[in-house]
Design an enzyme around this catalytic site. Sequence first.
Site, PDB file in Angstrom:
ATOM      1  N   LYS A 101       0.865  -1.178   0.000  1.00  0.00           N
ATOM      2  CA  LYS A 101       0.000   0.000   0.000  1.00  0.00           C
ATOM      3  C   LYS A 101       0.900   1.227   0.000  1.00  0.00           C
ATOM      4  O   LYS A 101       2.019   1.180   0.493  1.00  0.00           O
ATOM      5  CB  LYS A 101      -0.853   0.001   1.270  1.00  0.00           C
ATOM      6  CG  LYS A 101      -2.106   0.806   1.176  1.00  0.00           C
ATOM      7  CD  LYS A 101      -3.175   0.042   0.437  1.00  0.00           C
ATOM      8  CE  LYS A 101      -4.558   0.461   0.775  1.00  0.00           C
ATOM      9  NZ  LYS A 101      -5.543  -0.554   0.413  1.00  0.00           N
TER      10      LYS A 101
HETATM   11  N1  GLU Z   1      -7.317  -0.466  -2.810  1.00  0.00           N
HETATM   12  C1  GLU Z   1      -8.073  -1.651  -2.990  1.00  0.00           C
HETATM   13  C2  GLU Z   1      -8.046  -2.516  -1.738  1.00  0.00           C
HETATM   14  O1  GLU Z   1      -7.810  -2.045  -0.646  1.00  0.00           O
HETATM   15  C3  GLU Z   1      -7.711  -2.405  -4.265  1.00  0.00           C
HETATM   16  C4  GLU Z   1      -6.302  -2.852  -4.372  1.00  0.00           C
HETATM   17  C5  GLU Z   1      -5.936  -3.441  -5.733  1.00  0.00           C
HETATM   18  O2  GLU Z   1      -6.788  -3.584  -6.585  1.00  0.00           O
HETATM   19  O3  GLU Z   1      -4.752  -3.717  -5.881  1.00  0.00           O
HETATM   20  O4  GLU Z   1      -8.332  -3.678  -1.776  1.00  0.00           O
END
Ligand code: GLU
Length: 413
Positions: A101
């Site tokens: 993240k």
């Molecule tokens: N931000 C989204 C999550 O927390 C999607 C992450 C992604 O598709 O890589 O799952």
Amino acid sequence: MKNTTHERALKSVMGKLGCSEEMSKLLDSSQREVIVEIPLKRENGDIKVFKGYRVQHSDALGPFKGGLRFHPDVDLNHFVSLASVMTWKTALVNIPFGGAKGGINCDPKELSEHDLEILTKRYIEKIGMLIGPNIDIPAPDMGTGEREMAWILQAYAKNHGHQPGVVTGKSEQLGGIVGRKEATGKGVAYFTKLACLREAIELEKAKVIIQGFGNVGQSAAINLEKLGANIVGISDRYGGVYNENGLKVESIAKMLGEMKNASLKDLDIDGEYISNEELLCAPCDILVPAAIEGVVNSKNADEIQARLIVEGANLPVTRDGEDILLNNNVKIIPDLLANSGGVTVSFFEWSQNAQRYPWKPEKVEREFERVLKNAWNNVCEVKECAKQTHSYREAAYTIAVNRVRETLIKRGF
Ligand code: GLU
């Protein structure tokens, strides 16, 4: 971000699985945590220095994977917890990704589109060597979407050529997949349906409150409405609207989309305008927190009237809040399961990019249900084996931690 429901479940499950101290450390800690400084000369001439982050928690099961969040309040601790949740989410749904993240401590609403584009591209200049289609694949999260993914694609192409698989959540024109934007909310609605069946709640008669009316909240509301639920409350960062007879969420979302930077308070909605705090505790059967962390906590958990909470956001319930809810026999479908539809369709997009061949909508639909149903069945099986002593969260972590641990052992160190 310490002391989260996520940390507690992780520790408890590692203990029950008999993980050694060193193995627990390995599973718990991030592989890499990066902070970069991003100075920006704004269009208006001001100079402002931002901080960019990327935390790569684990790549045991495949390339690091996770969204980019643009929000003024983010910090390293924030991303450390969120990256770890991604590892367990991808492991739980059994797709070949790890967890990561990142993002920037900026408020996109206060920046011009031009400034935001430069800032996003500068961020990639600084962390570009750490990402790639087989290394780490960013995606949208809070404050980012198709537009930012396009800028990243372009910035990355400068040094690496055209690599559509470097990000997911792109527009279809740039190699994105049909349905990615709606996928997280659609998954939330799908798991709500399955949870209602298991917990003997009649979805067609249920009153639902959705806290947060961004991408995830809107799609969850629209899809739940399609499944027959009565959406009685919605909210955004400025407050909520409640109508016990139901809100017309599809047309509200449409109106919001047509007005630039509009919020719910700017619309003439048939309902009572109340605060965010009041909305969370208003009468309903199902509550879907779909915005930020920690909104359900020790201060309001006892007042919550929902029987079922479906975590559309990551980490929306605090540890103390969870204690109170479980004690009140409120069922919680945890984030790593409830909002896994987004990263699941990201995986389809990434494999479509590797094949250079677009997936048909029917294939996306079919595979989506297959992957999510499988994850749901696995969680229910583990929960049943534990003779109800497990929460849905613990059952989900049991599956995810086991998968990562086994892979680590097989791969060796
Ligand atoms: N931000 C989204 C999550 O927390 C999607 C992450 C992604 O598709 O890589 O799952």
